[in-house]
Scaffold this active site. Structure first.
Site, short mmCIF file in Angstrom:
data_model
loop_
_atom_site.label_atom_id
_atom_site.label_comp_id
_atom_site.label_asym_id
_atom_site.label_seq_id
_atom_site.Cartn_x
_atom_site.Cartn_y
_atom_site.Cartn_z
N ARG A 94 41.31 40.83 39.97
CA ARG A 94 42.28 39.86 39.46
C ARG A 94 42.62 40.23 38.02
O ARG A 94 41.79 40.75 37.28
CB ARG A 94 41.73 38.42 39.51
N HIS B 12 50.27 44.05 42.93
CA HIS B 12 49.31 43.30 43.75
C HIS B 12 49.61 43.49 45.24
O HIS B 12 49.85 42.53 45.98
CB HIS B 12 49.31 41.81 43.39
N GLU C 81 51.67 37.62 37.29
CA GLU C 81 52.28 38.58 38.21
C GLU C 81 53.65 38.06 38.64
O GLU C 81 53.71 36.97 39.20
CB GLU C 81 51.39 38.81 39.44
#
Length: 331
Positions: free
Chosen positions: A249, A297, A278
């Site tokens: 993360r 991601h 993000e």
């Protein structure tokens, strides 16, 4: 999302999802949900929450949407389960959701291989400057290959893995295939059998791992203890020739510290599948650093893994709605 055909299928429980399309589920996986649930998209739900709210028994959370916040949960009096896609549940207030008599589930096993593949992909791409090489190869102005396009050797190097759970273990397996020396740091030491299978060495002190590794790979869950786990001090302990790889993360790394370390040559490079937020603001300094590789991601973004994740979400939700034992309940 709600067709007249579905509306006739009153025997199926209702589930609330984010959306189908670019910012939600790929079309190919909605059939898995529709086998067991009547699905309604968040935007359609919001048009008449009083009508739809009492019918919904499952909330499917994908990429943290719909947000399972009190206002939404309060409008779903029949809710039995919040089924999360993925392992990380840092965006869910599990104690609060449980206090409403609602179960929380995740999908731990099915994401492991794809995420481990991504970690190795980032490591290799950064080490061998694959993205820069592509840009040079396709640039219409290229007339020669610059000598500066020199990477670092992966085979025989040392990979230090912080977080040796399911994903960390799979990353270690892949590193072993590249003849890498494996170090790891974890809250709990793995079994002797696991260590021998990987040829892995346990570092009780994370500092030792940071000092010795050519590639430091982060595969921890986001918890209060792991927020800012890698900051100025930790980066300064790494070799100047080392690369930081993060598939956990974004908040695990102090990004301001990473910018400084990458600019100053404190570390060689960073390769990140995760940031915070993000996506990053378009003017964020990490985006313009030549030695920082970022993907958006997408560690679990394969058709195979996505289908497995949705299948697991549905299995968890069906069990919760029927009052059966839930395979992947988080408490």
């Amino acid at each position: 999302c709600v067709s007249s055909l579905q509306a006739m299928e009153d025997n199926k429980p209702w589930a609330l999802i984010s959306e189908v399309g670019e910012q939600g589920y790929i079309e190919e996986v909605t059939d898995i949900m529709k086998q067991h649930f009547q699905i309604i998209c968040h935007k359609d739900f919001l048009q008449n929450p009083q009508l739809h709210g009492p019918k919904i028994q499952a909330l499917f959370v994908w990429n943290a949407f719909p947000e399972a916040e009190p206002a939404l949960l309060g409008s779903l009096p029949s809710l039995k389960v919040v089924a999360n896609g993925g392992v990380g549940i840092d965006h869910l207030d599990v104690p609060y959701i449980n206090s409403l008599g609602v179960k929380v589930t995740n999908t731990p096993d099915v994401v492991t291989d794809a995420t481990a593949d991504m970690a190795l992909g980032l490591l290799l791409a950064s080490a061998r400057k694959i993205v820069e090489g592509h840009q040079i190869a396709v640039n219409p102005k290229t007339t020669y290959i610059p000598q500066s396009l020199m990477g670092v050797e992966v085979a025989g190097s040392t990979m230090g893995i912080i977080g040796m759970g399911r994903i960390g273990y799979k990353i270690a397996q892949r590193g072993k295939g590249f003849d890498m020396k494996i170090l790891y740091h974890n809250r709990n030491r793995r079994s002797v059998e696991d260590e021998q299978a990987l040829g892995a060495t346990y570092c009780e002190n994370m500092d030792d791992l940071l000092k010795e590794s050519d590639f430091v790979v982060l595969a921890v869950n986001l918890t209060p203890e792991t927020i800012g786990l890698i900051g100025h001090r930790e980066l300064s302990l790494m070799k100047r020739t080392a690369t930081l790889v993060n598939v956990s993360r974004g908040l695990v790394v102090d990004q301001d510290a990473l910018v400084k370390a990458s600019q100053s040559g404190t570390i060689r490079a960073a390769a990140l599948d995760v940031t915070h937020p993000e996506p990053l603001p378009r003017d964020h300094p990490l985006l313009s650093l030549p030695n920082v590789l970022i993907t958006p991601h997408v560690g679990t973004n394969t058709y195979t893994t996505t289908r497995k994740m949705v299948q697991k979400m549905v299995e968890n939700a069906v069990a919760a709605v029927k009052g059966q034992s839930v395979p992947n309940e988080v408490s």
